[in-house]
Design a protein around this motif. Structure first.
Motif, PDB file in Angstrom:
ATOM      1  N   SER A 117      15.915 -72.798 -45.121  1.00 49.34           N
ATOM      2  CA  SER A 117      15.384 -73.720 -46.481  1.00 49.34           C
ATOM      3  C   SER A 117      14.479 -72.920 -47.255  1.00 49.34           C
ATOM      4  CB  SER A 117      15.090 -75.001 -46.081  1.00 49.34           C
ATOM      5  OG  SER A 117      14.522 -75.533 -47.046  1.00 49.34           O
ATOM      6  N   HIS A 118      14.387 -73.045 -48.389  1.00 45.56           N
ATOM      7  CA  HIS A 118      13.260 -72.557 -49.233  1.00 45.56           C
ATOM      8  C   HIS A 118      12.120 -73.245 -49.249  1.00 45.56           C
ATOM      9  CE1 HIS A 118      15.021 -75.448 -51.892  1.00 45.56           C
ATOM     10  NE2 HIS A 118      13.841 -75.302 -52.474  1.00 45.56           N
ATOM     11  N   PHE A 119      12.328 -74.337 -48.518  1.00 45.74           N
ATOM     12  CA  PHE A 119      10.767 -75.246 -48.385  1.00 45.74           C
ATOM     13  C   PHE A 119      10.096 -74.519 -46.900  1.00 45.74           C
ATOM     14  CE2 PHE A 119      13.372 -78.579 -50.602  1.00 45.74           C
ATOM     15  CZ  PHE A 119      12.475 -78.720 -51.376  1.00 45.74           C
ATOM     16  N   PHE A 120      10.908 -73.990 -46.280  1.00 47.32           N
ATOM     17  CA  PHE A 120      10.369 -73.721 -44.718  1.00 47.32           C
ATOM     18  C   PHE A 120       9.094 -72.715 -44.825  1.00 47.32           C
ATOM     19  CE2 PHE A 120       9.816 -71.567 -40.602  1.00 47.32           C
ATOM     20  CZ  PHE A 120       9.691 -72.790 -39.953  1.00 47.32           C
ATOM     21  N   PRO A 121       8.964 -71.856 -45.793  1.00 45.59           N
ATOM     22  CA  PRO A 121       7.541 -70.852 -45.787  1.00 45.59           C
ATOM     23  C   PRO A 121       6.576 -71.845 -46.207  1.00 45.59           C
ATOM     24  CG  PRO A 121       9.455 -69.782 -46.925  1.00 45.59           C
ATOM     25  CD  PRO A 121      10.009 -71.034 -46.567  1.00 45.59           C
ATOM     26  N   PHE A 122       6.701 -72.888 -47.128  1.00 50.03           N
ATOM     27  CA  PHE A 122       5.767 -73.641 -47.873  1.00 50.03           C
ATOM     28  C   PHE A 122       5.118 -74.608 -46.385  1.00 50.03           C
ATOM     29  CE2 PHE A 122       8.142 -72.700 -51.485  1.00 50.03           C
ATOM     30  CZ  PHE A 122       6.875 -72.089 -52.497  1.00 50.03           C
ATOM     31  N   ILE A 123       6.016 -74.950 -45.704  1.00 50.04           N
ATOM     32  CA  ILE A 123       5.780 -76.013 -44.537  1.00 50.04           C
ATOM     33  C   ILE A 123       5.111 -75.175 -43.658  1.00 50.04           C
ATOM     34  CG2 ILE A 123       6.849 -77.311 -42.826  1.00 50.04           C
ATOM     35  CD1 ILE A 123       9.123 -77.996 -44.527  1.00 50.04           C
ATOM     36  N   ALA A 124       5.512 -73.820 -43.275  1.00 47.20           N
ATOM     37  CA  ALA A 124       4.818 -73.060 -42.555  1.00 47.20           C
ATOM     38  C   ALA A 124       3.104 -72.847 -42.920  1.00 47.20           C
ATOM     39  CB  ALA A 124       5.330 -71.564 -42.287  1.00 47.20           C
ATOM     40  N   ILE A 125       3.095 -72.573 -44.085  1.00 43.49           N
ATOM     41  CA  ILE A 125       1.641 -72.507 -44.637  1.00 43.49           C
ATOM     42  C   ILE A 125       0.899 -73.818 -44.247  1.00 43.49           C
ATOM     43  CG2 ILE A 125       0.159 -72.165 -46.528  1.00 43.49           C
ATOM     44  CD1 ILE A 125       2.641 -70.338 -47.839  1.00 43.49           C
ATOM     45  N   TYR A 126       1.776 -74.933 -44.560  1.00 45.45           N
ATOM     46  CA  TYR A 126       0.744 -76.181 -44.605  1.00 45.45           C
ATOM     47  C   TYR A 126       0.643 -76.461 -43.158  1.00 45.45           C
ATOM     48  CZ  TYR A 126       0.420 -81.192 -45.128  1.00 45.45           C
ATOM     49  OH  TYR A 126       0.175 -82.568 -45.166  1.00 45.45           O
ATOM     50  N   ALA A 127       1.443 -75.886 -42.057  1.00 42.22           N
ATOM     51  CA  ALA A 127       1.174 -76.313 -40.572  1.00 42.22           C
ATOM     52  C   ALA A 127       0.011 -75.113 -40.225  1.00 42.22           C
ATOM     53  CB  ALA A 127       2.457 -75.718 -39.762  1.00 42.22           C
ATOM     54  N   ILE A 128      -0.223 -74.086 -40.816  1.00 41.93           N
ATOM     55  CA  ILE A 128      -1.345 -73.202 -40.569  1.00 41.93           C
ATOM     56  C   ILE A 128      -2.518 -73.786 -41.196  1.00 41.93           C
ATOM     57  CG2 ILE A 128      -2.291 -70.817 -41.034  1.00 41.93           C
ATOM     58  CD1 ILE A 128       0.597 -69.640 -41.389  1.00 41.93           C
ATOM     59  N   VAL A 129      -2.382 -74.446 -42.177  1.00 43.23           N
ATOM     60  CA  VAL A 129      -3.977 -75.035 -42.510  1.00 43.23           C
ATOM     61  C   VAL A 129      -4.313 -76.073 -41.653  1.00 43.23           C
ATOM     62  CG1 VAL A 129      -4.704 -76.684 -44.489  1.00 43.23           C
ATOM     63  CG2 VAL A 129      -3.419 -74.616 -45.272  1.00 43.23           C
ATOM     64  N   LEU A 130      -3.330 -77.005 -41.032  1.00 40.04           N
ATOM     65  CA  LEU A 130      -3.698 -78.013 -40.293  1.00 40.04           C
ATOM     66  C   LEU A 130      -4.241 -77.298 -39.205  1.00 40.04           C
ATOM     67  CD1 LEU A 130      -0.549 -80.379 -40.976  1.00 40.04           C
ATOM     68  CD2 LEU A 130      -3.016 -80.423 -41.671  1.00 40.04           C
ATOM     69  N   VAL A 131      -3.679 -76.522 -38.734  1.00 36.21           N
ATOM     70  CA  VAL A 131      -4.028 -75.818 -37.375  1.00 36.21           C
ATOM     71  C   VAL A 131      -5.402 -75.322 -37.412  1.00 36.21           C
ATOM     72  CG1 VAL A 131      -3.426 -73.938 -35.464  1.00 36.21           C
ATOM     73  CG2 VAL A 131      -1.728 -75.450 -36.373  1.00 36.21           C
ATOM     74  N   TYR A 132      -5.444 -74.569 -38.569  1.00 35.80           N
ATOM     75  CA  TYR A 132      -6.734 -74.087 -38.708  1.00 35.80           C
ATOM     76  C   TYR A 132      -7.843 -74.873 -38.920  1.00 35.80           C
ATOM     77  CZ  TYR A 132     -10.759 -72.495 -41.956  1.00 35.80           C
ATOM     78  OH  TYR A 132     -11.938 -72.438 -42.574  1.00 35.80           O
ATOM     79  N   ASN A 133      -7.747 -76.299 -39.378  1.00 39.72           N
ATOM     80  CA  ASN A 133      -8.911 -77.314 -39.466  1.00 39.72           C
ATOM     81  C   ASN A 133      -8.973 -77.723 -38.106  1.00 39.72           C
ATOM     82  OD1 ASN A 133      -8.882 -80.435 -39.756  1.00 39.72           O
ATOM     83  ND2 ASN A 133     -10.265 -79.464 -41.175  1.00 39.72           N
ATOM     84  N   CYS A 134      -7.961 -77.917 -37.395  1.00 37.21           N
ATOM     85  CA  CYS A 134      -8.322 -78.406 -35.785  1.00 37.21           C
ATOM     86  C   CYS A 134      -9.220 -77.182 -35.187  1.00 37.21           C
ATOM     87  CB  CYS A 134      -6.747 -78.371 -35.000  1.00 37.21           C
ATOM     88  SG  CYS A 134      -5.879 -79.900 -35.639  1.00 37.21           S
ATOM     89  N   LEU A 135      -8.959 -75.920 -35.424  1.00 34.10           N
ATOM     90  CA  LEU A 135      -9.816 -74.884 -34.520  1.00 34.10           C
ATOM     91  C   LEU A 135     -10.989 -74.934 -35.118  1.00 34.10           C
ATOM     92  CD1 LEU A 135      -6.927 -72.106 -34.414  1.00 34.10           C
ATOM     93  CD2 LEU A 135      -7.534 -73.724 -32.787  1.00 34.10           C
TER      94      LEU A 135
END
Length: 330
Positions: A2-20
């Protein structure tokens, strides 16, 4: 794929970054935000029978929440228990007990503002789904919109009222000429009933004003955000004391860069993931989430946006694919 997947991956990275960076035990929020987005991608991998079950499940949640809200508003008491450790909701309940005239239902989604936001976009999504007949959609829509008065959420009521104008134009264009007069007559009757009885159920729209305490709290949130240094805001991890602005809370907690990415992607997802051709329909549905959520702190928490993605996925996106199944069953 899906063309949405790269954006979802960036979104997930932001959430993980915040947790760290923040280093708090809230990793579960990653799944709460991400899983609905992933379900949106794999929805068509489910067979028609399972999609039908999920569609009816979310419609049931919508109806159950509205019915419980009506009951709580009529009896003036909350029938759904809340977390005893949630001091925000406990304080809100205490405040409503002290002033019964401003009583607000809590139903299944807790805070009245959260309920108002959820029921607003659920109502518009159901209205534009193609799974139900036009009459059923209108009835369900009226049930959902009228429940907003039970939650006494001014933002949800005002924004929903404003969105009704473009919504009615779209509906009148799609209604057959034979039914157009009936539909207009029905709308006029509903409008007259609402206007005549508005004083009895208008809640804070009738008794409140622009200078009430809620407005002051929102201004205090802006002043608090501006009081933090740029270095602190860039890093994030700040839990604001005056939490009545979801965007400012997100920027303070996730940091200016990560927070901006998170906000921008959620706005992008809320518009692009709706699988309908009409841009106006997508704008109306998205506005019921974003504009209503912008009047309070709903968009900061992991309730309103994830439920929106789930409701879009299983109520409006798959309605066309279910029509064939319905015809076969009939």
């Amino acid at each position: 794929k899906s063309h949405f997947f790269p954006f979802i991956a960036i979104y997930a990275i932001v959430l993980v970054y915040n947790c760290l960076v923040v280093k708090e035990p809230h990793y579960s929020t990653i799944s709460l935000f991400i899983i609905p987005l992933l379900l949106c991608l794999i929805e068509y991998e489910l067979n028609s029978y399972n999609r039908k079950i999920l569609l009816w499940f979310f419609v049931f949640v919508f109806l159950a929440n509205a019915i419980v809200a009506y009951i709580e508003r009529i009896i003036g008491f909350w029938i759904v228990p809340i977390d005893p450790n949630n001091y925000v909701l406990q304080g809100q309940m205490l405040e409503d007990k002290m002033d019964i005239t401003s009583f607000r239902a809590f139903a299944f989604f807790g805070h009245p503002l959260t309920n108002g936001n959820v029921m607003a976009y659920m109502s518009f999504i159901i209205l534009f789904t193609e799974y139900f007949s036009f009459k059923k959609r209108v009835v369900l829509f009226l049930i959902g919109i009228s429940s907003l008065f039970c939650f006494n959420s001014r933002g949800a009521l005002l924004v929903s009222g404003a969105l009704l104008f473009p919504t009615l134009i779209i509906l009148l264009k799609n209604v057959g000429k034979n039914h157009r007069l009936k539909f207009l007559s029905f709308l006029i009757v509903i409008a007259i009933i609402v206007i005549i009885n508005f004083d009895s159920f208008g809640g804070r729209l009738v008794t409140g004003d622009l200078n009430d305490r809620n407005t002051e709290v929102r201004l205090a949130a802006i002043r608090e955000f501006l009081s933090y240094s740029l270095d602190s805001l860039l890093i994030g991890g700040i839990s604001m004391k005056n939490g009545e602005n979801g965007y400012l809370m997100t920027l303070a907690y996730y940091g200016l860069v990560a927070g901006t990415i998170k906000i921008a992607l959620e706005i992008y997802f809320s518009y692009k993931m709706i699988n309908v051709k009409s841009k106006w329909v997508r704008f109306i549905i998205m506005s019921a989430l974003i504009i209503v959520g912008s009047t309070n702190n709903n968009l900061y928490y992991s309730v309103v946006f994830p439920w929106y993605i789930l409701f879009v996925t299983f109520v409006i996106n798959n309605s066309k694919s279910l029509e064939t199944l319905n015809k076969k069953n009939t």
